[in-house]
Design a protein around this motif. Structure first.
Motif, PDB file in Angstrom:
ATOM      1  N   ILE A   1       0.841  -1.203   0.000  1.00  0.00           N
ATOM      2  CA  ILE A   1       0.000   0.000   0.000  1.00  0.00           C
ATOM      3  C   ILE A   1       0.878   1.256   0.000  1.00  0.00           C
ATOM      4  O   ILE A   1       0.622   2.208  -0.750  1.00  0.00           O
ATOM      5  CB  ILE A   1      -0.951  -0.008   1.216  1.00  0.00           C
ATOM      6  CG1 ILE A   1      -1.974  -1.146   1.065  1.00  0.00           C
ATOM      7  CG2 ILE A   1      -1.677   1.333   1.341  1.00  0.00           C
ATOM      8  CD1 ILE A   1      -2.776  -1.427   2.332  1.00  0.00           C
TER       9      ILE A   1
ATOM     10  N   ASN B   1      -2.773  -1.389  -5.039  1.00  0.00           N
ATOM     11  CA  ASN B   1      -4.105  -1.606  -4.460  1.00  0.00           C
ATOM     12  C   ASN B   1      -4.096  -2.951  -3.733  1.00  0.00           C
ATOM     13  O   ASN B   1      -4.394  -3.988  -4.325  1.00  0.00           O
ATOM     14  CB  ASN B   1      -5.178  -1.596  -5.556  1.00  0.00           C
ATOM     15  CG  ASN B   1      -5.287  -0.255  -6.237  1.00  0.00           C
ATOM     16  OD1 ASN B   1      -5.116   0.775  -5.605  1.00  0.00           O
ATOM     17  ND2 ASN B   1      -5.558  -0.252  -7.534  1.00  0.00           N
ATOM     18  N   ALA B   2      -3.725  -2.927  -2.476  1.00  0.00           N
ATOM     19  CA  ALA B   2      -3.537  -4.161  -1.713  1.00  0.00           C
ATOM     20  C   ALA B   2      -4.346  -4.126  -0.422  1.00  0.00           C
ATOM     21  O   ALA B   2      -4.783  -3.066   0.041  1.00  0.00           O
ATOM     22  CB  ALA B   2      -2.054  -4.370  -1.401  1.00  0.00           C
ATOM     23  N   GLY B   3      -4.534  -5.300   0.166  1.00  0.00           N
ATOM     24  CA  GLY B   3      -5.211  -5.422   1.442  1.00  0.00           C
ATOM     25  C   GLY B   3      -4.767  -6.696   2.130  1.00  0.00           C
ATOM     26  O   GLY B   3      -4.251  -7.612   1.490  1.00  0.00           O
TER      27      GLY B   3
ATOM     28  N   VAL C   1     -12.715  -6.007   3.733  1.00  0.00           N
ATOM     29  CA  VAL C   1     -11.621  -6.390   2.829  1.00  0.00           C
ATOM     30  C   VAL C   1     -12.138  -7.274   1.700  1.00  0.00           C
ATOM     31  O   VAL C   1     -11.822  -7.056   0.520  1.00  0.00           O
ATOM     32  CB  VAL C   1     -10.493  -7.106   3.610  1.00  0.00           C
ATOM     33  CG1 VAL C   1      -9.478  -7.706   2.646  1.00  0.00           C
ATOM     34  CG2 VAL C   1      -9.799  -6.136   4.552  1.00  0.00           C
TER      35      VAL C   1
ATOM     36  N   SER D   1     -14.181  -5.325  -0.853  1.00  0.00           N
ATOM     37  CA  SER D   1     -13.304  -4.543  -1.719  1.00  0.00           C
ATOM     38  C   SER D   1     -12.602  -5.426  -2.745  1.00  0.00           C
ATOM     39  O   SER D   1     -12.415  -5.031  -3.898  1.00  0.00           O
ATOM     40  CB  SER D   1     -12.250  -3.801  -0.880  1.00  0.00           C
ATOM     41  OG  SER D   1     -12.854  -2.892   0.002  1.00  0.00           O
ATOM     42  N   PHE D   2     -12.229  -6.626  -2.315  1.00  0.00           N
ATOM     43  CA  PHE D   2     -11.558  -7.552  -3.239  1.00  0.00           C
ATOM     44  C   PHE D   2     -12.524  -8.030  -4.320  1.00  0.00           C
ATOM     45  O   PHE D   2     -12.184  -8.045  -5.511  1.00  0.00           O
ATOM     46  CB  PHE D   2     -10.995  -8.731  -2.455  1.00  0.00           C
ATOM     47  CG  PHE D   2     -10.151  -9.669  -3.290  1.00  0.00           C
ATOM     48  CD1 PHE D   2      -9.072  -9.199  -4.012  1.00  0.00           C
ATOM     49  CD2 PHE D   2     -10.448 -11.028  -3.326  1.00  0.00           C
ATOM     50  CE1 PHE D   2      -8.290 -10.070  -4.769  1.00  0.00           C
ATOM     51  CE2 PHE D   2      -9.682 -11.903  -4.079  1.00  0.00           C
ATOM     52  CZ  PHE D   2      -8.592 -11.426  -4.797  1.00  0.00           C
TER      53      PHE D   2
ATOM     54  N   ILE E   1      -9.413  -3.894  -4.558  1.00  0.00           N
ATOM     55  CA  ILE E   1      -8.141  -4.475  -4.147  1.00  0.00           C
ATOM     56  C   ILE E   1      -7.704  -5.436  -5.246  1.00  0.00           C
ATOM     57  O   ILE E   1      -8.449  -6.337  -5.623  1.00  0.00           O
ATOM     58  CB  ILE E   1      -8.276  -5.229  -2.807  1.00  0.00           C
ATOM     59  CG1 ILE E   1      -8.465  -4.231  -1.662  1.00  0.00           C
ATOM     60  CG2 ILE E   1      -7.062  -6.109  -2.549  1.00  0.00           C
ATOM     61  CD1 ILE E   1      -8.705  -4.887  -0.316  1.00  0.00           C
TER      62      ILE E   1
ATOM     63  N   LEU F   1      -4.589  -9.259  -2.784  1.00  0.00           N
ATOM     64  CA  LEU F   1      -5.046  -9.622  -1.444  1.00  0.00           C
ATOM     65  C   LEU F   1      -3.984 -10.492  -0.794  1.00  0.00           C
ATOM     66  O   LEU F   1      -3.708 -11.600  -1.247  1.00  0.00           O
ATOM     67  CB  LEU F   1      -6.367 -10.370  -1.521  1.00  0.00           C
ATOM     68  CG  LEU F   1      -6.966 -10.832  -0.187  1.00  0.00           C
ATOM     69  CD1 LEU F   1      -7.369  -9.630   0.652  1.00  0.00           C
ATOM     70  CD2 LEU F   1      -8.153 -11.755  -0.417  1.00  0.00           C
TER      71      LEU F   1
END
Length: 574
Positions: free
Chosen positions: A263, A268-270, A284, A287-288, A293, A296
């Motif tokens: 991030i 665009n990560a989580g 999360v 969003s994925f 995201i 992931l």
């Protein structure tokens, strides 16, 4: 290829199948549905994630349920809350034209009172996680003593998560005449044990071969030094601009750390791991699924039950300990007939693990190089060009165009294109300027033998260590990845371990004057003996071993500490 009608499904289910747009059954559905409809039998079905297992047991179960009876007739056990909810939602779609059949999801992280209230209103099918259903049974909030069908979905996943005893307790509360349908991607001994203990002469069907990977997944591995693992991950992401991936780490700590670094670096990560609250996990995953995201980062436990379409890549930031776990990881991509890629980032010492996985999943890995700066810039420019070409013009920009045209006045088409491309090219060229080649050199057949460095350390089993706890201790003190310390061999009063040559100086510097609770911890390079795991120390190594004698346990000054002092006094007298 048979049609759904030819499998024996009734019209109400066929109408739902048409509504959902299913055209033909998958292989597991074609094999399982006729067996389960024809007669009441126990069944063991082995098939990879994403092959349509839910429909394979869901359609027959719905057809066999009696809507006139409000008691629980079917129990489906699944490993995670996410998968539990997913199965419940799918059964609702399958049974859309079957009024009177009620399915209730029972899982942890939600109100047990609300779930009990739904059950009291009447539920013929219960989809549950093992922990919550066991709790409800003990509180007498649910009665499964007369169920007719019990389905164990993702059985190997449940056992990997430590639910063996829970499953045994749950099954012991069901009638002996019930029928059990066990669906699993792999067949480890624990799954075979459940089948032997709780099933009666089950039929067995297999899609593909036992413990093999999906035919739609290509397997790749990249060899780097341990301290370049994160850099390699970023380059793989940059070389795949449309990536939509799950990145697997071993620990919750690593998962959170890698997600935060991504991030910070603009990706665009989580993160998805067990320390998140249920509400955080839901956010999360939402969003994925919405592709907000792209990357992931997850632990194996947290990722179980994820069913998201069109995942392009699975990236193994660290290899799992069990081959079955790798099979589940790679099964997150290449679903529903689509292709996918499973990438593995490893050090040279781990190549032997790749060979082991190949033998079990019966698929060959391709060794590839981490892309260089030029290749990444080229890929990104083509991606930009394609993105511009295929972008639909937003009418909302019309009011701003006159001002933009004024700014760009006098620039012809070719020069404008050059300027646009330069903006993107300069960003990556500047970032990758003077960066190193990340690929580890050397023959890939070498697996941490001649290329690794062997060390002696003056602690061992007497100090309370086994190979695993000593490995963790070294990893924390040296700030290394878990796989950068390997071949840990613990003796009574001393131990050996190995590392890549690239971190040799870091290890020696860290332990040059290292004390723990007032005691010097000595690490030295061990000379190879040719006798396997151990090594032969130089004079200094032998002296260190005598000096500490391996007897004083960290932070303790009891009997062992006194014995060590006594030995020291004897040496002085000599």
């Amino acid at each position: 290829m048979l049609t759904f009608k030819e499998l024996g499904l009734e019209d109400r289910l066929l109408t739902a199948i048409t509504d959902m747009g299913f055209t033909k059954p998958s292989e597991i559905q074609e094999k399982a549905i006729p067996i389960l409809l024809e007669k009441d039998k126990d069944l063991v079905a082995l098939a990879q994630t994403g092959t349509g297992k839910t429909a394979a047991f869901g359609f027959p179960l719905l057809q066999k349920i009696d809507p006139a009876k409000k008691s629980v007739q079917g129990l489906i056990l699944s490993p995670t809350r996410e998968l539990c909810l997913q199965i419940t939602q799918e059964l609702a779609l399958y049974g859309a034209h079957m009024p009177g059949i009620n399915t209730v999801a029972v899982y942890g992280g939600a109100s047990i009172t609300d779930q009990a209230s739904k059950l009291r209103k009447g539920a013929q099918i219960v989809v549950a996680t093992p922990g919550r259903i066991k709790d409800m049974i003990s509180r007498r909030l649910i009665d499964i003593s007369s169920i007719r069908y019990c389905i164990l979905d993702e059985a190997d996943e449940m056992l990997n998560m430590g639910f063996l005893d829970d499953i045994k307790d749950i099954l012991s509360n069901t009638p002996s005449e019930r029928h059990t349908w066990l669906f699993s991607a792999t067949m480890p001994k624990e799954v075979a044990q459940i089948a032997k203990q709780f099933m009666r002469k089950p039929d067995e069907i297999t899609v593909g071969s036992k413990n093999t990977g999906s035919v739609n997944v290509n397997h790749e591995y990249y060899v780097v030094s341990g301290n370049n693992r994160y850099k390699a991950l970023k380059r793989l992401a940059d070389a795949n601009p449309e990536i939509f991936s799950v990145i697997f780490c071993r620990t919750k700590r690593d998962t959170q750390r890698i997600a935060e670094k991504l991030i910070e670096d603009g990706y665009n990560a989580g993160a998805l791991h067990g320390d998140l609250s249920q509400n955080q996990r839901d956010i999360v995953m939402k969003s994925f699924r919405n592709r907000q995201i792209q990357m992931l980062v997850a632990t194996d436990v947290a990722a179980r039950g994820i069913d998201v379409d069109d995942i392009t890549h699975v990236i193994n930031y660290q290899l799992p300990d069990e081959t079955e776990t790798y099979t589940h990881r790679s099964g997150r991509t290449g679903r529903a007939g689509k292709s996918g890629i499973s990438m593995v980032i490893i050090t040279k010492s781990e190549i032997r693990k790749i060979r082991s996985i190949e033998r079990i999943i019966k698929k060959e890995f391709e060794r590839k190089d981490i892309p260089g700066p030029e290749e990444i810039c080229e890929i990104q420019l083509y991606h930009l060009s394609d993105k511009i070409r295929n972008t639909k013009i937003d009418k909302n920009i019309e009011p701003y165009l006159p001002a933009v045209n004024d700014v760009l006045e006098g620039i012809d088409r070719e020069e404008l294109i050059r300027k646009l491309v330069t903006v993107e090219f300069s960003r990556f060229a500047s970032y990758y300027k003077d960066t190193d080649n990340l690929n580890a050199s050397g023959d890939e057949r070498v697996s941490g033998g001649n290329e690794s460095v062997r060390y002696f350390i003056n602690v061992g089993a007497r100090d309370g260590y086994d190979w695993k706890t000593l490995k963790d201790f070294l990893r924390v003190q040296l700030n290394l990845e878990r796989d950068e310390v390997f071949k840990v061999e613990v003796k009574d009063s001393f131990s050996f371990f190995s590392s890549e040559p690239s971190v040799k100086q870091q290890i020696l510097d860290t332990f040059s004057e290292f004390k723990l609770d007032g005691r010097f911890i000595n690490v030295e390079i061990s000379e190879p003996t040719g006798r396997g795991g151990g090594g032969k120390k130089g004079k200094k190594g032998r002296k260190s071993r005598e000096r500490f004698d391996g007897n004083q346990k960290f932070g303790h000054k009891g009997k062992r500490g006194k014995q060590s002092a006594k030995n020291k006094n004897k040496r002085k007298q000599r």
